[in-house]
Write a protein that holds these residues in place. Structure first.
Motif, mmCIF file in Angstrom:
data_model
loop_
_atom_site.group_PDB
_atom_site.id
_atom_site.type_symbol
_atom_site.label_atom_id
_atom_site.label_comp_id
_atom_site.label_asym_id
_atom_site.label_seq_id
_atom_site.Cartn_x
_atom_site.Cartn_y
_atom_site.Cartn_z
ATOM 1 N N HIS A 139 0.827 -1.213 0.000
ATOM 2 C CA HIS A 139 0.000 0.000 0.000
ATOM 3 C C HIS A 139 0.857 1.257 0.000
ATOM 4 O O HIS A 139 1.652 1.474 0.910
ATOM 5 C CB HIS A 139 -0.933 -0.010 1.211
ATOM 6 N N GLU A 140 0.660 2.087 -1.022
ATOM 7 C CA GLU A 140 1.381 3.349 -1.133
ATOM 8 C C GLU A 140 0.585 4.521 -0.577
ATOM 9 O O GLU A 140 1.078 5.643 -0.534
ATOM 10 C CB GLU A 140 1.755 3.604 -2.596
ATOM 11 N N ALA A 141 -0.656 4.255 -0.155
ATOM 12 C CA ALA A 141 -1.491 5.313 0.420
ATOM 13 C C ALA A 141 -1.019 5.648 1.828
ATOM 14 O O ALA A 141 -0.385 4.836 2.502
ATOM 15 C CB ALA A 141 -2.945 4.878 0.443
ATOM 16 N N ASP A 142 -1.342 6.852 2.276
ATOM 17 C CA ASP A 142 -0.992 7.264 3.634
ATOM 18 C C ASP A 142 -1.805 6.481 4.666
ATOM 19 O O ASP A 142 -1.332 6.190 5.753
ATOM 20 C CB ASP A 142 -1.246 8.766 3.809
ATOM 21 N N ILE A 143 -3.050 6.157 4.308
ATOM 22 C CA ILE A 143 -3.963 5.467 5.224
ATOM 23 C C ILE A 143 -4.633 4.315 4.487
ATOM 24 O O ILE A 143 -5.027 4.458 3.326
ATOM 25 C CB ILE A 143 -5.037 6.430 5.771
ATOM 26 N N THR A 144 -4.789 3.187 5.155
ATOM 27 C CA THR A 144 -5.529 2.048 4.611
ATOM 28 C C THR A 144 -6.704 1.737 5.531
ATOM 29 O O THR A 144 -6.546 1.665 6.752
ATOM 30 C CB THR A 144 -4.635 0.800 4.492
ATOM 31 N N ALA A 169 -1.897 3.348 9.429
ATOM 32 C CA ALA A 169 -1.057 4.438 8.938
ATOM 33 C C ALA A 169 0.135 3.829 8.213
ATOM 34 O O ALA A 169 0.862 3.010 8.761
ATOM 35 C CB ALA A 169 -0.578 5.296 10.106
ATOM 36 N N ASN A 170 0.320 4.239 6.952
ATOM 37 C CA ASN A 170 1.426 3.727 6.145
ATOM 38 C C ASN A 170 2.541 4.745 5.958
ATOM 39 O O ASN A 170 3.543 4.449 5.299
ATOM 40 C CB ASN A 170 0.902 3.289 4.765
ATOM 41 N N SER A 171 2.352 5.948 6.510
ATOM 42 C CA SER A 171 3.347 7.014 6.354
ATOM 43 C C SER A 171 3.244 7.964 7.540
ATOM 44 O O SER A 171 2.302 7.887 8.340
ATOM 45 C CB SER A 171 3.100 7.788 5.055
ATOM 46 N N GLU A 172 4.198 8.871 7.648
ATOM 47 C CA GLU A 172 4.151 9.877 8.711
ATOM 48 C C GLU A 172 2.928 10.772 8.545
ATOM 49 O O GLU A 172 2.303 11.169 9.533
ATOM 50 C CB GLU A 172 5.436 10.713 8.689
ATOM 51 N N THR A 192 0.240 -3.317 14.192
ATOM 52 C CA THR A 192 -0.390 -3.356 12.872
ATOM 53 C C THR A 192 0.269 -4.337 11.919
ATOM 54 O O THR A 192 -0.387 -4.915 11.061
ATOM 55 C CB THR A 192 -0.385 -1.952 12.229
ATOM 56 N N GLN A 193 1.568 -4.536 12.051
ATOM 57 C CA GLN A 193 2.232 -5.464 11.140
ATOM 58 C C GLN A 193 1.632 -6.861 11.277
ATOM 59 O O GLN A 193 1.359 -7.536 10.297
ATOM 60 C CB GLN A 193 3.734 -5.517 11.420
ATOM 61 N N TYR A 194 1.386 -7.268 12.526
ATOM 62 C CA TYR A 194 0.793 -8.575 12.773
ATOM 63 C C TYR A 194 -0.673 -8.584 12.360
ATOM 64 O O TYR A 194 -1.161 -9.514 11.721
ATOM 65 C CB TYR A 194 0.937 -8.949 14.243
#
Length: 257
Positions: A139-144, A169-172, A192-194
């Motif tokens: 996912h390249e989006a900031d939020i999923t 959250a995938n980014s700052e 979240t990784q798990y």
């Protein structure tokens, strides 16, 4: 939309024009669409915020149009509203709710609906390109966003018939957005990784599934979606009756509450 791919049209160009005017932009779409937007812009400006969702692929627009056409002939009226996720049977029971211009309503448990059963349950209508998509868990989006179906594995909570959502959250930028919104939400922070690794699922891809998928699509082309689904996707007549009785009871129970 998760159940038929949204049409991006000229939205990429509109985003670019607004960003050049220093306007903040929030763009929502499928993971592949967000990746496409960033390739188009060749940048990730500070005033661009992106949001995608957990995606299992899409059926074709042709199949969706065929589905609506069949319903419009059956109800002798044009479709005015489609709700793929009404909570009339609760959060954990998929359903479909469609309104027509003449006031009639089509309401079914998803497992009994031709479009839903072929897509969500059998994956026969998922496009071949989606089954091979590199963005389903990248996912390249900031939020999923996503339904948190496996919440019982992580949280000791009950009474969530209205639903439980996953917000990643995938980014700052995404993290900052979520932190600002937290006072307005009832949420808990997870590993979240798990959590995400347990939730992201890719549509199965195998020679047997591909053969069945091709047979289903050929049947759709020749006989229509409803007939093809009855042959390849829907439960037996006896099981369909039991599902209808159970769904009717659940619907009445929710209305009484």
């Amino acid at each position: 939309s998760k159940y038929v791919e949204s049409l991006t049209g000229d939205t990429f160009l509109n985003v670019s024009n607004n960003l050049k005017r220093n306007r903040p932009v929030l763009y929502c779409g499928a993971p592949c669409q967000i990746a496409g937007l960033k390739r188009f812009l060749r940048a990730d400006p500070d005033n661009l915020y992106t949001c995608d969702f957990i995606c299992g692929g899409f059926p074709s627009h042709i199949l969706y149009r065929q589905y609506l056409d069949e319903l419009e002939r059956r109800y002798r009226s044009k479709v005015t509203k489609v709700d793929f996720r009404p909570k009339t049977l609760g959060w954990e029971t998929y359903a479909i709710y469609i309104q027509f211009a003449n006031g009639k309503i089509y309401h079914q448990p998803a497992v009994l609906d031709p479009y839903f059963s072929a897509f969500v349950y059998k994956h026969y209508s998922v496009r071949k390109s989606c089954a091979q998509c590199p963005f389903y868990n990248s996912h390249e989006a900031d939020i999923t966003l996503g339904d948190f179906w496996q919440y019982r594995e992580f949280l000791d909570v009950t009474g969530k018939s209205s639903g439980m959502s996953l917000l990643c959250a995938n980014s700052e930028k995404g993290l900052h957005f979520i932190e600002k919104a937290m006072p307005e939400m009832n949420g808990r922070q997870l590993n979240t990784q798990y959590a995400v690794s347990a939730i992201f699922k890719k549509s199965a891809s195998s020679p047997l599934l591909e053969t069945q998928r091709q047979e289903f699509l050929l049947s759709c082309k020749e006989y229509g979606l409803k007939t093809a689904a009855q042959k390849y996707c829907l439960p037996s007549r006896k099981k369909r009756m039991l599902i209808r009785i159970k769904s009717a009871f659940k619907y009445i129970l929710r209305r009484v509450k």
